[in-house]
Design an enzyme around this catalytic site. Structure first.
Site, PDB file in Angstrom:
ATOM      1  N   LYS A  53       0.829  -1.199   0.000  1.00  0.00           N
ATOM      2  CA  LYS A  53       0.000   0.000   0.000  1.00  0.00           C
ATOM      3  C   LYS A  53       0.875   1.265   0.000  1.00  0.00           C
ATOM      4  O   LYS A  53       0.628   2.205  -0.766  1.00  0.00           O
ATOM      5  CB  LYS A  53      -0.926  -0.007   1.224  1.00  0.00           C
ATOM      6  N   GLN A  97      -3.944  -1.546   9.799  1.00  0.00           N
ATOM      7  CA  GLN A  97      -3.969  -2.864   9.165  1.00  0.00           C
ATOM      8  C   GLN A  97      -4.572  -3.915  10.112  1.00  0.00           C
ATOM      9  O   GLN A  97      -4.142  -4.039  11.257  1.00  0.00           O
ATOM     10  CB  GLN A  97      -2.536  -3.270   8.756  1.00  0.00           C
ATOM     11  N   ASP A 120     -10.363   3.080   4.924  1.00  0.00           N
ATOM     12  CA  ASP A 120     -10.809   1.683   4.866  1.00  0.00           C
ATOM     13  C   ASP A 120     -12.330   1.582   4.942  1.00  0.00           C
ATOM     14  O   ASP A 120     -12.897   0.501   4.801  1.00  0.00           O
ATOM     15  CB  ASP A 120     -10.188   0.864   6.008  1.00  0.00           C
TER      16      ASP A 120
END
Ligand code: NDP
Length: 315
Positions: A53, A97, A120
Site C-alpha cells: 500500500k 492494518q 478503509d
C-alpha cells in the site's frame, strides 16, 4: 464453454492512470494527499500488505508513511497514535492494518479514526452512510468489486447477485453496493442452507469466504460472472492436489515458490462454467490497493471541498 478472464491488473492500471491525473490536479492546487498506514506487530502477511500500500502511494506521488508499532502496544497507546494522525493536516487517510492482536479493542480503535480520514471505510459513520445511500468512504475491496463489474461491462441492474460472506470488510458492503446499483441481492453465510442451490441462481456471484476452492461446479450458474475475493495460500502438496483437478502447474509453482495462491472459487470449474471470472491472483487483489489510493485522494478532496475529477464510481 470457456469463461472470459477479467484482468484485475489491467482495470487497476486504468484506475491508477486516472488517479495520477487527479493527483496532478490536486498538486497544482498545492495539495499532496497523504496516507498513514499503521501496522501493529510482526504478522508477515500484514507487513506485505502494508508495504504494498505504501509503495503504491509512492509510485503515484502521494505522501505516505508507515507507522510500525510493537505487538505489545496497549489500546490506549494506539488510540493516541490515531488521535495524532487525526490532528495532522498532512494526513488525509488513516488505515490500521487488520487483524489486530486480540488484546486490542479494534471496535474502539476504528471508532477513534476521523471518519473523514477513514480510507478503509470501516468507521460506523461511513458504514451508516453506505447503508443509507449517502456519499462517504467505502471499504476498498467492495469498491474494487464494483469497478471490476462496471469496467468489464457486466450488467448489474436487475441481475440476480449472490454474495457469499457477510463480513463488514467485504461481504456486507459488497451486497449494499450491488443493491445500490439495482441488483437483486442475496447474502449467504456459514448458516445458509442449500447454499449451492442459492448460488447457482446468481448472474453475479461474489465469493468472500476464506476457504480455498469452496465454490465449485455445482455452485455456479452457467454463464455467470464470478468474482473471487478469496486469497488463500496453499503450502502443502496434498492441499494443492485437493483443490486443482489438473494440479501440474500449481505443483510446479509450489515447488518454485513454496506456496500457491488460490481463491475461494475452484478455478478450473469457473473457467468451464462461468461466463466471466476474476482469477486469483490478478483479479480483485490489485483493485483493493487502487481503491485505497482512490479513497485517499477522495478524502483529500472532500476535506478541502475540492470538486471531483476522478472517473472511479463516486458512492
Ligand atoms: P471473514 O472471515 O471475515 O468472513 C468470511 C465469511 O465467509 C463469513 O461471513 C462466514 O460466515 C462466511 N463463511 C465461512 N464459511 C462458510 C461456509 N462454509 N459457507 C458459507 N459461508 C461461509 O473474511 P473476509 O470477508 O475478511 O475475507 C474473505 C476472503 O477474502 C478471505 O480469503 C480474505 O483473505 C479475502 N480478502 C481478499 C481481499 C483482496 O484484496 N482480494 C481483501 C480482503 C479479504 P459467518 O458470518 O456465518 O461466519
Amino acid at each position: 464453454m470457456s469463461a472470459r478472464i477479467i484482468n484485475g491488473n489491467q482495470i487497476a492500471a486504468s484506475i491508477r492512470t486516472e488517479l495520477a491525473q487527479e493527483i496532478a490536479q490536486l498538486k497544482s492546487k498545492g495539495v499532496m494527499p497523504g496516507l498513514a498506514a499503521v501496522l501493529v506487530g510482526e504478522n508477515p502477511a500484514s507487513k506485505i500488505y502494508v508495504q504494498g500500500k505504501v509503495k503504491a502511494c509512492e509510485t503515484l506521488g502521494l505522501y505516505s508513511e508507515q507507522i510500525a508499532l510493537p505487538a505489545n502496544i496497549t489500546t490506549s497507546q494506539l488510540l493516541k497514535t490515531v488521535q495524532e494522525l487525526n490532528a495532522r493536516d498532512q494526513i488525509d487517510g488513516i488505515l490500521v492494518q487488520l487483524p489486530l492482536p486480540d488484546r486490542i479493542n479494534a471496535a474502539e480503535l476504528l471508532l477513534a479514526i476521523d471518519p473523514a480520514k477513514d480510507v478503509d471505510g470501516l468507521h460506523p459513520l461511513n458504514a451508516g452512510k453506505l447503508l443509507s445511500g449517502q456519499p462517504g468512504l467505502v471499504p476498498c475491496t467492495p469498491a474494487g468489486i464494483m469497478e471490476i463489474l462496471e469496467r468489464s461491462g457486466t450488467p448489474i441492474r436487475g441481475a440476480r447477485a449472490v454474495v457469499v460472506g457477510r463480513s463488514s470488510l467485504v461481504g456486507k458492503p459488497a451486497a449494499l453496493l450491488l443493491l445500490q446499483r439495482n441488483a437483486t441481492v442475496t447474502v449467504c453465510h456459514s448458516q445458509t442452507e442449500k447454499l449451492s442451490f442459492v448460488t447457482s441462481e446468481a448472474d453475479i456471484l461474489v465469493a468472500a469466504i476464506g476457504k480455498p476452492g469452496f465454490i465449485h461446479w455445482d455452485f455456479i450458474k452457467e454463464g455467470a460472472t464470478v468474482i473471487d475475493v478469496g486469497i488463500n495460500r496453499l503450502t502443502r502438496e496434498e492441499d494443492v492436489r485437493a483443490i486443482f483437478h489438473e494440479p501440474a502447474e500449481a505443483l510446479d509453482q509450489l515447488a518454485k515458490k513454496g506456496y500457491v495462491l488460490t481463491g475461494d472459487v475452484q478455478p478450473e470449474d469457473a473457467r468451464e462454467k462461468a461466463g466471466a471470472f476474476t482469477p486469483v491472483p490478478g483479479g480483485v487483489g490489485p483493485l483493493t490497493i487502487a481503491m485505497l489510493i482512490s479513497n485517499t485522494v477522495r478524502a483529500a478532496r472532500q476535506r478541502r471541498g475540492i470538486a471531483l475529477h476522478s472517473k472511479t464510481a463516486e458512492i
